[in-house]
Design an enzyme around this catalytic site. Structure first.
Site, mmCIF file in Angstrom:
data_model
loop_
_atom_site.group_PDB
_atom_site.id
_atom_site.type_symbol
_atom_site.label_atom_id
_atom_site.label_comp_id
_atom_site.label_asym_id
_atom_site.label_seq_id
_atom_site.Cartn_x
_atom_site.Cartn_y
_atom_site.Cartn_z
ATOM 1 N N HIS A 133 -7.732 9.805 12.745
ATOM 2 C CA HIS A 133 -8.265 8.709 11.677
ATOM 3 C C HIS A 133 -7.052 7.903 11.215
ATOM 4 O O HIS A 133 -6.142 8.403 10.522
ATOM 5 C CB HIS A 133 -9.262 9.330 11.070
ATOM 6 N N CYS A 141 -16.135 8.450 9.110
ATOM 7 C CA CYS A 141 -15.017 8.181 9.842
ATOM 8 C C CYS A 141 -14.910 9.503 10.747
ATOM 9 O O CYS A 141 -13.930 9.457 11.855
ATOM 10 C CB CYS A 141 -13.740 8.271 8.965
ATOM 11 N N ASN A 162 -8.829 0.278 9.087
ATOM 12 C CA ASN A 162 -9.720 1.515 9.359
ATOM 13 C C ASN A 162 -10.984 1.150 9.658
ATOM 14 O O ASN A 162 -11.918 0.398 9.211
ATOM 15 C CB ASN A 162 -9.862 2.272 7.735
HETATM 16 O O1 UT7 Z 1 -11.470 6.464 5.978
HETATM 17 C C1 UT7 Z 1 -12.346 7.277 4.913
HETATM 18 C C2 UT7 Z 1 -11.209 7.807 4.212
HETATM 19 N N1 UT7 Z 1 -10.523 6.944 3.109
HETATM 20 C C3 UT7 Z 1 -9.291 7.175 2.927
HETATM 21 O O2 UT7 Z 1 -8.928 8.063 3.400
HETATM 22 C C4 UT7 Z 1 -8.505 6.400 1.816
HETATM 23 C C5 UT7 Z 1 -7.754 6.898 1.145
HETATM 24 N N2 UT7 Z 1 -6.990 6.364 -0.003
HETATM 25 C C6 UT7 Z 1 -5.939 5.437 0.206
HETATM 26 O O3 UT7 Z 1 -5.510 5.035 1.474
HETATM 27 C C7 UT7 Z 1 -5.450 4.843 -0.902
HETATM 28 O O4 UT7 Z 1 -5.676 5.660 -2.098
HETATM 29 C C8 UT7 Z 1 -5.667 3.126 -1.286
HETATM 30 C C9 UT7 Z 1 -4.821 2.663 -0.182
HETATM 31 C C10 UT7 Z 1 -6.975 2.946 -1.060
HETATM 32 C C11 UT7 Z 1 -4.819 3.016 -2.622
HETATM 33 O O5 UT7 Z 1 -3.496 3.262 -2.539
HETATM 34 P P1 UT7 Z 1 -2.881 4.385 -3.928
HETATM 35 O O6 UT7 Z 1 -1.485 4.450 -3.725
HETATM 36 O O7 UT7 Z 1 -3.787 5.448 -3.928
HETATM 37 O O8 UT7 Z 1 -3.038 3.032 -5.076
HETATM 38 P P2 UT7 Z 1 -4.080 3.333 -6.332
HETATM 39 O O9 UT7 Z 1 -5.348 3.314 -6.329
HETATM 40 O O10 UT7 Z 1 -3.433 4.326 -7.224
HETATM 41 O O11 UT7 Z 1 -3.595 2.071 -7.068
HETATM 42 C C12 UT7 Z 1 -2.308 1.606 -7.671
HETATM 43 C C13 UT7 Z 1 -2.052 0.201 -8.002
HETATM 44 C C14 UT7 Z 1 -3.247 0.087 -9.183
HETATM 45 O O12 UT7 Z 1 -2.591 -0.762 -10.061
HETATM 46 P P3 UT7 Z 1 -2.118 -0.108 -11.670
HETATM 47 O O13 UT7 Z 1 -3.363 0.557 -12.213
HETATM 48 O O14 UT7 Z 1 -1.092 0.966 -11.270
HETATM 49 O O15 UT7 Z 1 -1.713 -1.173 -12.428
HETATM 50 C C15 UT7 Z 1 -4.018 -0.822 -8.203
HETATM 51 O O16 UT7 Z 1 -4.920 -1.627 -9.054
HETATM 52 O O17 UT7 Z 1 -2.292 -0.554 -6.995
HETATM 53 C C16 UT7 Z 1 -3.173 -1.535 -7.463
HETATM 54 N N3 UT7 Z 1 -3.821 -1.907 -6.238
HETATM 55 C C17 UT7 Z 1 -3.278 -3.139 -5.750
HETATM 56 N N4 UT7 Z 1 -2.491 -3.884 -5.968
HETATM 57 C C18 UT7 Z 1 -2.213 -5.045 -4.927
HETATM 58 C C19 UT7 Z 1 -5.083 -1.613 -5.659
HETATM 59 N N5 UT7 Z 1 -5.411 -2.094 -4.681
HETATM 60 C C20 UT7 Z 1 -4.180 -3.326 -4.785
HETATM 61 C C21 UT7 Z 1 -4.035 -4.252 -3.686
HETATM 62 N N6 UT7 Z 1 -3.109 -4.973 -3.907
HETATM 63 N N7 UT7 Z 1 -4.970 -4.450 -2.457
#
Ligand code: UT7
Length: 326
Positions: free
Chosen positions: A253, A113, A283
């Site tokens: 980004h 990125c 992204n």
């Molecule tokens: O570009 C290069 C760098 N990339 C980044 O900088 C990305 C950085 N990361 C992020 O933007 C975020 O971590 C994400 C958007 C990928 C995820 O958001 P989060 O707030 O960190 O969510 P999480 O991974 O902690 O997941 C929270 C919950 C989980 O459920 P449980 O375990 O709490 O029951 C996930 O399974 O949300 C669930 N979840 C979803 N629910 C609905 C994960 N993806 C989804 C989804 N729809 N698409």
């Protein structure tokens, strides 16, 4: 003092739009979760017959028109991508042939990125040293080709697109000013595509295990992304003895609106001066800041002498920031 000045920009987004409600039909997700957790409403997806060089070609043509140059005038062509048309030859060479940039030296660069900023930094050296006079930096990605459409943790995040900038060596105060870059390979396991290289060449098994798709431990990446972007942005401001008020627009980004909000809050910049297009495109890895720069130049009231900042973070890990005097 010679500067590398951006004399033209262009971008291209494929026509096909994939909305959050389309994704609801593919994986267990919903529009509200995606918008509140990421800020993304839709993303563009390349057509089946479009590879990264095809997106790069359209963005490059627009940048050349804005710059008022012919393809033959380009002496250096750098493509930043993690989704090349194929492992080799470089997408830059493929683009060279399509564009007719027959006098250019061409190579690809992989900084995920942060690729567009790494590309600008590379070209800046060549132009300032006088090795070349005119360069084209293209950041282009077809992330849909490495997205696991069964993995809701990642498939909601990414989109396809390309952005390009033509730069020229000029004796001026305008152009690329400070560029800060950082890399930390210790975090390579948090964001990668495991197979398809020499470590895990393509086999029936690697395909079955879905190893040719992008993998990310999003939560762990999230925190480091914020810290790294704050560090990079602050570096270029302080190295130039500037105040944050001096920077007219920040083009970060676009991985997650919450990351961008956190960075803006920590450096003390109001969101009015932070460019956002994540809701439209998701992204696009390296292409994100390149498309963002083109849109800022075309849509915002940017005047000669205004200061713009690009700041990014990505797989590697890599991070960086670039200060541009327009
Ligand atoms: O570009 C290069 C760098 N990339 C980044 O900088 C990305 C950085 N990361 C992020 O933007 C975020 O971590 C994400 C958007 C990928 C995820 O958001 P989060 O707030 O960190 O969510 P999480 O991974 O902690 O997941 C929270 C919950 C989980 O459920 P449980 O375990 O709490 O029951 C996930 O399974 O949300 C669930 N979840 C979803 N629910 C609905 C994960 N993806 C989804 C989804 N729809 N698409």
């Amino acid at each position: 003092m010679y500067k590398a000045r951006i004399i033209g920009t262009g971008s291209y987004l494929p026509e096909k739009i994939l909305t959050n409600s389309d994704l609801e039909k593919m994986v267990d997700t919903n529009d509200e979760w995606i918008i509140t957790r990421t800020g993304i409403r839709q993303r563009r997806i390349a057509a089946d017959n479009q590879a990264t060089s095809d997106l790069a070609l359209e963005a490059s043509k627009k940048a050349l028109i804005t710059a008022g140059l012919k393809p033959e005038e380009i002496e250096l062509l750098v493509v930043a991508t993690i989704t090349p048309d194929m492992p080799f030859p470089s997408t830059a060479c493929v683009l060279q042939a399509k564009l007719g940039a027959k006098n250019a030296v061409c190579f690809d660069l992989n900084a995920a990125c942060t690729g567009f900023i790494y590309g600008l930094s590379c070209v800046k050296q060549y132009l300032q040293m006088g090795t070349y006079k005119t360069a084209l930096v293209v950041a282009a990605e077809t992330l849909s080709s490495v997205t696991d459409w069964q993995d809701r943790n990642t498939c909601i995040l990414f989109g396809d697109g390309a952005g390009a900038a033509v730069l020229r060596r000029e004796e001026t105060q305008r152009g690329l000013m400070e560029i800060y870059l950082n890399s930390d390979g210790n975090y390579q396991g948090l964001l990668n595509m495991p197979a398809g290289g020499s470590r895990i060449p393509a086999t029936e098994n690697s395909v079955k295990e879905r190893l040719h798709f992008l993998k990310m431990k999003g939560n762990e990446v999230f925190k480091i992304a914020i810290q790294s972007m704050i560090k990079a942005a602050n570096e270029v401001v302080s190295r130039n003895n500037l105040k944050w008020e001096d920077v007219k627009f920040i083009i970060p980004h676009q991985a997650n609106t919450r990351i961008i909000n956190a960075v803006a809050k920590r450096v003390g910049v109001s969101m009015e001066r932070v460019f956002l297009n994540i809701h439209k495109y998701g992204n696009m890895s390296a292409a994100t800041t390149a498309v963002g720069l083109d849109e800022v130049i075309r849509e915002k009231d940017i005047k000669e002498g205004d200061l713009l900042m690009l700041v990014a973070f990505g797989a590697g890990f890599t991070s960086g920031a670039c200060l541009i005097r327009w």
